[in-house]
Design a protein around this motif. Structure first.
Motif, PDB file in Angstrom:
ATOM      1  N   LEU A   1     -18.828  51.449  28.775  1.00 35.61           N
ATOM      2  CA  LEU A   1     -17.631  50.915  28.245  1.00 35.61           C
ATOM      3  C   LEU A   1     -16.488  51.878  28.281  1.00 35.61           C
ATOM      4  O   LEU A   1     -16.823  53.109  27.829  1.00 35.61           O
ATOM      5  CB  LEU A   1     -17.942  50.239  26.685  1.00 35.61           C
ATOM      6  N   PRO A   2     -15.444  51.395  28.632  1.00 36.59           N
ATOM      7  CA  PRO A   2     -14.146  52.550  28.433  1.00 36.59           C
ATOM      8  C   PRO A   2     -13.710  52.969  26.927  1.00 36.59           C
ATOM      9  O   PRO A   2     -14.288  51.798  26.218  1.00 36.59           O
ATOM     10  CB  PRO A   2     -12.997  51.685  29.185  1.00 36.59           C
ATOM     11  N   TYR A   3     -13.279  53.816  26.759  1.00 34.96           N
ATOM     12  CA  TYR A   3     -12.902  54.259  25.364  1.00 34.96           C
ATOM     13  C   TYR A   3     -14.021  54.172  24.342  1.00 34.96           C
ATOM     14  O   TYR A   3     -13.749  53.782  23.180  1.00 34.96           O
ATOM     15  CB  TYR A   3     -11.807  53.142  24.804  1.00 34.96           C
TER      16      TYR A   3
ATOM     17  N   HIS B   1      -9.130  45.738  29.508  1.00 39.90           N
ATOM     18  CA  HIS B   1      -9.098  46.607  30.321  1.00 39.90           C
ATOM     19  C   HIS B   1      -9.813  46.193  31.620  1.00 39.90           C
ATOM     20  O   HIS B   1     -10.693  45.340  31.593  1.00 39.90           O
ATOM     21  CB  HIS B   1      -9.979  47.703  29.837  1.00 39.90           C
ATOM     22  N   PRO B   2      -9.419  46.406  32.735  1.00 42.54           N
ATOM     23  CA  PRO B   2     -10.044  46.176  34.229  1.00 42.54           C
ATOM     24  C   PRO B   2     -11.590  46.202  34.043  1.00 42.54           C
ATOM     25  O   PRO B   2     -12.156  45.140  34.742  1.00 42.54           O
ATOM     26  CB  PRO B   2      -9.446  47.030  35.153  1.00 42.54           C
ATOM     27  N   ALA B   3     -12.132  47.134  33.613  1.00 41.18           N
ATOM     28  CA  ALA B   3     -13.648  47.252  33.432  1.00 41.18           C
ATOM     29  C   ALA B   3     -14.161  46.086  32.582  1.00 41.18           C
ATOM     30  O   ALA B   3     -15.458  45.421  33.173  1.00 41.18           O
ATOM     31  CB  ALA B   3     -14.151  48.682  32.599  1.00 41.18           C
TER      32      ALA B   3
ATOM     33  N   GLU C   1      -5.985  47.455  27.876  1.00 37.48           N
ATOM     34  CA  GLU C   1      -5.710  48.423  28.995  1.00 37.48           C
ATOM     35  C   GLU C   1      -5.281  49.612  28.383  1.00 37.48           C
ATOM     36  O   GLU C   1      -5.408  50.750  28.978  1.00 37.48           O
ATOM     37  CB  GLU C   1      -4.516  47.717  29.766  1.00 37.48           C
ATOM     38  N   THR C   2      -4.760  49.693  27.068  1.00 32.74           N
ATOM     39  CA  THR C   2      -4.150  50.799  26.586  1.00 32.74           C
ATOM     40  C   THR C   2      -5.257  51.463  25.485  1.00 32.74           C
ATOM     41  O   THR C   2      -4.789  52.447  25.063  1.00 32.74           O
ATOM     42  CB  THR C   2      -2.984  50.457  25.818  1.00 32.74           C
TER      43      THR C   2
END
Length: 300
Positions: free
Chosen positions: A235-237, A153-155, A265-266
């Motif tokens: 954090l994403p997700y 993921h970009p982050a 990314e997904t």
């Protein structure tokens, strides 16, 4: 900053809570042996078996591009790899990140590793031969797993541009107990393992936000190679990471485990299961597993 890092660590080590640090002997006698029956350990120790079990249960994992358990299978290696520009080669029973090669692109008839090294088909075949011989797994024989290279993921790419970071979640009886991000450095040669030089970053379990970070025995605020700020990142997700970790834990008849999750990314993808997770996470998070297990009435 360096002195403050040491002061924070010493302060924590001298605190009453540090007396509840879970040591290796107590981990093994109190939790690994009673809750991880020996007959089920191959499910976690063999990455091929792990991925098959997780895939059947609907847990997201990197796509498998091939497996090799016998030398004669290597005759078709060039044909198998020809369609792929990026992939990762792993020993199925490897430990501590040993034997992993990340291929990041093509160079004519060859490939390039993540460090820029050119890898010919002969070099890849030799490496897989070593894996099958058990060079990286301390066994008489092993299997080589080739799988999809996960795009972060970009982050996470901003936090960890030198290699794939992962989230290590410790679970007991399918419940998350502690979590940290493991970030590769130049010293760790792109691997996330802390003992190879990776950075451990504590995660707040409620918000998924990063807190203090540890590199070796030194508390750090920035990535030593890139200067990226390590704390204060969400954090994403995060909720999905916890959900996937619980789902993965429920698949296995092992009830004290570490799960490594990449943030693609997904969404999250489970990379591997560890039936004897390391204890350094307590220093990173400044939380003691013995105390947390005691709060749940599970002290041994």
């Amino acid at each position: 900053m360096k002195a403050k890092g040491w002061q924070a660590m010493v302060h924590w080590l001298l605190s009453p809570e540090a007396g509840q640090v879970l040591g290796m002997n107590r981990r093994n006698l109190g939790y690994v042996y009673p809750f991880n029956p020996k007959r089920f350990l191959p499910l976690a120790d063999d990455k091929v078996l792990t991925k098959e079990a997780l895939g059947r249960a609907g847990v997201p994992v990197p796509a498998t591009l091939g497996t090799y358990r016998h030398f004669f299978e290597l005759r078709r290696l060039g044909e198998d790899l020809a369609p792929h520009e990026e992939f990762v080669i792993k020993p199925a029973r490897g430990r501590g990140g040993g034997g992993i090669i990340v291929v990041a692109g093509r160079a004519g008839a060859s490939w390039t590793g993540i460090s820029g090294r050119v890898l010919s088909i002969e070099e890849l075949r030799k490496h897989i031969t070593d894996i099958i011989f058990g060079v990286y797994s301390y066994e008489l024989a092993d299997a080589a797993l080739i799988e999809q290279r996960v795009r972060q993921h970009p982050a996470m790419e901003e936090l960890s541009p030198l290699g794939l970071a992962d989230v290590r979640v410790i679970l007991f009886r399918d419940n998350p107990m502690l979590a940290m991000v493991r970030v590769p450095t130049r010293k760790s040669e792109g691997r996330a393992n802390l003992h190879r030089g990776g950075i451990g970053i504590s995660i707040d379990p409620e918000s998924g936000k990063t807190n203090q970070a540890l590199h070796g025995r030194q508390e750090v605020r920035r990535h030593p190679d890139t200067g990226a700020v390590l704390s204060g990142r969400t954090l994403p997700y995060w909720d999905e990471i916890l959900r996937v970790s619980r789902l993965a834990a429920e698949v296995f008849p092992l009830k004290y485990i570490g799960i490594d999750v990449a943030i693609a990314e997904t969404g999250p993808m489970v990379l591997e299961i560890n039936a004897r997770p390391g204890l350094e996470i307590q220093n990173v998070t400044r939380r003691c597993l013995q105390a947390l297990l005691g709060e749940r009435g599970e002290a041994s």
